[in-house]
Design a protein around this motif. Sequence first.
Motif, PDB file in Angstrom:
ATOM      1  N   VAL A  97       0.860  -1.167   0.000  1.00  0.00           N
ATOM      2  CA  VAL A  97       0.000   0.000   0.000  1.00  0.00           C
ATOM      3  C   VAL A  97       0.903   1.225   0.000  1.00  0.00           C
ATOM      4  O   VAL A  97       1.794   1.344   0.851  1.00  0.00           O
ATOM      5  CB  VAL A  97      -0.942   0.026   1.212  1.00  0.00           C
ATOM      6  CG1 VAL A  97      -1.770   1.308   1.221  1.00  0.00           C
ATOM      7  CG2 VAL A  97      -1.863  -1.186   1.193  1.00  0.00           C
ATOM      8  N   TYR A  98       0.695   2.111  -0.948  1.00  0.00           N
ATOM      9  CA  TYR A  98       1.500   3.310  -1.075  1.00  0.00           C
ATOM     10  C   TYR A  98       0.728   4.498  -0.515  1.00  0.00           C
ATOM     11  O   TYR A  98      -0.437   4.716  -0.848  1.00  0.00           O
ATOM     12  CB  TYR A  98       1.867   3.558  -2.540  1.00  0.00           C
ATOM     13  CG  TYR A  98       2.977   2.655  -3.030  1.00  0.00           C
ATOM     14  CD1 TYR A  98       4.261   3.160  -3.250  1.00  0.00           C
ATOM     15  CD2 TYR A  98       2.753   1.307  -3.248  1.00  0.00           C
ATOM     16  CE1 TYR A  98       5.285   2.334  -3.678  1.00  0.00           C
ATOM     17  CE2 TYR A  98       3.767   0.474  -3.674  1.00  0.00           C
ATOM     18  CZ  TYR A  98       5.031   0.987  -3.890  1.00  0.00           C
ATOM     19  OH  TYR A  98       6.047   0.163  -4.318  1.00  0.00           O
ATOM     20  N   TYR A  99       1.391   5.256   0.339  1.00  0.00           N
ATOM     21  CA  TYR A  99       0.793   6.403   1.001  1.00  0.00           C
ATOM     22  C   TYR A  99       1.533   7.677   0.618  1.00  0.00           C
ATOM     23  O   TYR A  99       2.758   7.708   0.618  1.00  0.00           O
ATOM     24  CB  TYR A  99       0.875   6.267   2.520  1.00  0.00           C
ATOM     25  CG  TYR A  99       0.163   5.073   3.095  1.00  0.00           C
ATOM     26  CD1 TYR A  99      -1.160   5.172   3.518  1.00  0.00           C
ATOM     27  CD2 TYR A  99       0.813   3.852   3.240  1.00  0.00           C
ATOM     28  CE1 TYR A  99      -1.811   4.079   4.060  1.00  0.00           C
ATOM     29  CE2 TYR A  99       0.168   2.755   3.779  1.00  0.00           C
ATOM     30  CZ  TYR A  99      -1.144   2.870   4.189  1.00  0.00           C
ATOM     31  OH  TYR A  99      -1.787   1.789   4.732  1.00  0.00           O
ATOM     32  N   CYS A 100       0.794   8.726   0.327  1.00  0.00           N
ATOM     33  CA  CYS A 100       1.431  10.018   0.179  1.00  0.00           C
ATOM     34  C   CYS A 100       1.353  10.783   1.491  1.00  0.00           C
ATOM     35  O   CYS A 100       0.474  10.558   2.326  1.00  0.00           O
ATOM     36  CB  CYS A 100       0.836  10.830  -0.976  1.00  0.00           C
ATOM     37  SG  CYS A 100      -0.895  11.286  -0.837  1.00  0.00           S
ATOM     38  N   ASN A 101       2.299  11.669   1.657  1.00  0.00           N
ATOM     39  CA  ASN A 101       2.483  12.398   2.896  1.00  0.00           C
ATOM     40  C   ASN A 101       3.055  13.770   2.547  1.00  0.00           C
ATOM     41  O   ASN A 101       3.894  13.882   1.647  1.00  0.00           O
ATOM     42  CB  ASN A 101       3.434  11.614   3.811  1.00  0.00           C
ATOM     43  CG  ASN A 101       4.036  12.436   4.919  1.00  0.00           C
ATOM     44  OD1 ASN A 101       5.093  13.047   4.741  1.00  0.00           O
ATOM     45  ND2 ASN A 101       3.384  12.444   6.072  1.00  0.00           N
ATOM     46  N   ALA A 102       2.604  14.805   3.241  1.00  0.00           N
ATOM     47  CA  ALA A 102       3.115  16.140   2.956  1.00  0.00           C
ATOM     48  C   ALA A 102       3.053  17.009   4.192  1.00  0.00           C
ATOM     49  O   ALA A 102       2.163  16.850   5.037  1.00  0.00           O
ATOM     50  CB  ALA A 102       2.322  16.791   1.825  1.00  0.00           C
ATOM     51  N   ALA A 103       3.998  17.940   4.288  1.00  0.00           N
ATOM     52  CA  ALA A 103       4.004  18.961   5.325  1.00  0.00           C
ATOM     53  C   ALA A 103       3.370  20.211   4.738  1.00  0.00           C
ATOM     54  O   ALA A 103       3.890  20.783   3.779  1.00  0.00           O
ATOM     55  CB  ALA A 103       5.419  19.241   5.804  1.00  0.00           C
ATOM     56  N   ILE A 104       2.260  20.645   5.315  1.00  0.00           N
ATOM     57  CA  ILE A 104       1.437  21.695   4.741  1.00  0.00           C
ATOM     58  C   ILE A 104       1.084  22.725   5.799  1.00  0.00           C
ATOM     59  O   ILE A 104       0.736  22.378   6.927  1.00  0.00           O
ATOM     60  CB  ILE A 104       0.135  21.108   4.140  1.00  0.00           C
ATOM     61  CG1 ILE A 104       0.463  20.112   3.019  1.00  0.00           C
ATOM     62  CG2 ILE A 104      -0.780  22.213   3.626  1.00  0.00           C
ATOM     63  CD1 ILE A 104      -0.734  19.352   2.509  1.00  0.00           C
TER      64      ILE A 104
ATOM     65  N   TRP B  16      -0.097  30.013   8.747  1.00  0.00           N
ATOM     66  CA  TRP B  16       0.918  30.010   7.701  1.00  0.00           C
ATOM     67  C   TRP B  16       2.318  29.731   8.207  1.00  0.00           C
ATOM     68  O   TRP B  16       3.184  29.298   7.430  1.00  0.00           O
ATOM     69  CB  TRP B  16       0.899  31.349   6.956  1.00  0.00           C
ATOM     70  CG  TRP B  16       1.008  32.553   7.865  1.00  0.00           C
ATOM     71  CD1 TRP B  16      -0.018  33.278   8.391  1.00  0.00           C
ATOM     72  CD2 TRP B  16       2.205  33.145   8.361  1.00  0.00           C
ATOM     73  NE1 TRP B  16       0.467  34.289   9.185  1.00  0.00           N
ATOM     74  CE2 TRP B  16       1.829  34.240   9.185  1.00  0.00           C
ATOM     75  CE3 TRP B  16       3.565  32.873   8.189  1.00  0.00           C
ATOM     76  CZ2 TRP B  16       2.763  35.034   9.831  1.00  0.00           C
ATOM     77  CZ3 TRP B  16       4.497  33.673   8.838  1.00  0.00           C
ATOM     78  CH2 TRP B  16       4.083  34.741   9.647  1.00  0.00           C
ATOM     79  N   SER B  17       2.591  29.991   9.488  1.00  0.00           N
ATOM     80  CA  SER B  17       3.934  29.799  10.022  1.00  0.00           C
ATOM     81  C   SER B  17       4.157  28.405  10.592  1.00  0.00           C
ATOM     82  O   SER B  17       5.269  28.088  11.020  1.00  0.00           O
ATOM     83  CB  SER B  17       4.220  30.840  11.103  1.00  0.00           C
ATOM     84  OG  SER B  17       3.357  30.682  12.215  1.00  0.00           O
ATOM     85  N   SER B  18       3.148  27.586  10.595  1.00  0.00           N
ATOM     86  CA  SER B  18       3.223  26.262  11.189  1.00  0.00           C
ATOM     87  C   SER B  18       2.788  25.210  10.172  1.00  0.00           C
ATOM     88  O   SER B  18       1.735  25.339   9.555  1.00  0.00           O
ATOM     89  CB  SER B  18       2.337  26.184  12.433  1.00  0.00           C
ATOM     90  OG  SER B  18       2.380  24.902  13.013  1.00  0.00           O
ATOM     91  N   HIS B  19       3.610  24.176  10.028  1.00  0.00           N
ATOM     92  CA  HIS B  19       3.311  23.105   9.090  1.00  0.00           C
ATOM     93  C   HIS B  19       2.816  21.864   9.833  1.00  0.00           C
ATOM     94  O   HIS B  19       3.333  21.502  10.885  1.00  0.00           O
ATOM     95  CB  HIS B  19       4.545  22.748   8.260  1.00  0.00           C
ATOM     96  CG  HIS B  19       4.887  23.776   7.235  1.00  0.00           C
ATOM     97  ND1 HIS B  19       5.539  24.948   7.553  1.00  0.00           N
ATOM     98  CD2 HIS B  19       4.662  23.812   5.898  1.00  0.00           C
ATOM     99  CE1 HIS B  19       5.704  25.664   6.454  1.00  0.00           C
ATOM    100  NE2 HIS B  19       5.184  25.000   5.441  1.00  0.00           N
ATOM    101  N   THR B  20       1.821  21.238   9.257  1.00  0.00           N
ATOM    102  CA  THR B  20       1.237  20.026   9.801  1.00  0.00           C
ATOM    103  C   THR B  20       1.430  18.885   8.811  1.00  0.00           C
ATOM    104  O   THR B  20       1.317  19.088   7.601  1.00  0.00           O
ATOM    105  CB  THR B  20      -0.260  20.218  10.085  1.00  0.00           C
ATOM    106  OG1 THR B  20      -0.426  21.261  11.044  1.00  0.00           O
ATOM    107  CG2 THR B  20      -0.895  18.943  10.628  1.00  0.00           C
ATOM    108  N   GLU B  21       1.717  17.714   9.329  1.00  0.00           N
ATOM    109  CA  GLU B  21       1.894  16.538   8.492  1.00  0.00           C
ATOM    110  C   GLU B  21       0.542  15.910   8.171  1.00  0.00           C
ATOM    111  O   GLU B  21      -0.241  15.612   9.079  1.00  0.00           O
ATOM    112  CB  GLU B  21       2.793  15.527   9.202  1.00  0.00           C
ATOM    113  CG  GLU B  21       3.142  14.322   8.363  1.00  0.00           C
ATOM    114  CD  GLU B  21       4.024  13.354   9.119  1.00  0.00           C
ATOM    115  OE1 GLU B  21       3.659  12.991  10.260  1.00  0.00           O
ATOM    116  OE2 GLU B  21       5.083  12.975   8.579  1.00  0.00           O
TER     117      GLU B  21
END
Length: 122
Positions: free
Chosen positions: A92-99, A105-110
Amino acid sequence: QVQLVESGGGLVQPGGSLRLSCAASGNIYTITVMNWYRQAPGNVRELVATIRDDGRTSVADSVTGRFFISKDNAKNTFYLEMNDLKREDAAVYYCNAAISTRSTWSSHTEYWGQGTQVTVWS
């Protein structure tokens, strides 16, 4: 609300190719890093490929020369091109991003997608 949705998985014969897509949507301010992971039954989840906002990429040793990661900034979408697929690539392939969002705007969430199944079988 931000979400990631994978697509493009399926059944392919050894030596075949697939292209996975991960589309991010929602109140997105910026995406700094995008990843593809995979997890096969009984195995840990492993990092397959990474692409950063400046375009730098890296791939796992096990897939180098066969897998390529890319992105389309205008579409908030990134891809995993998989070639010469082997039975050990089945997972199973999962995508993941820090957004970051426009409100934080100053804080990124996975964020994680729900996964797409890749089966390699003749």
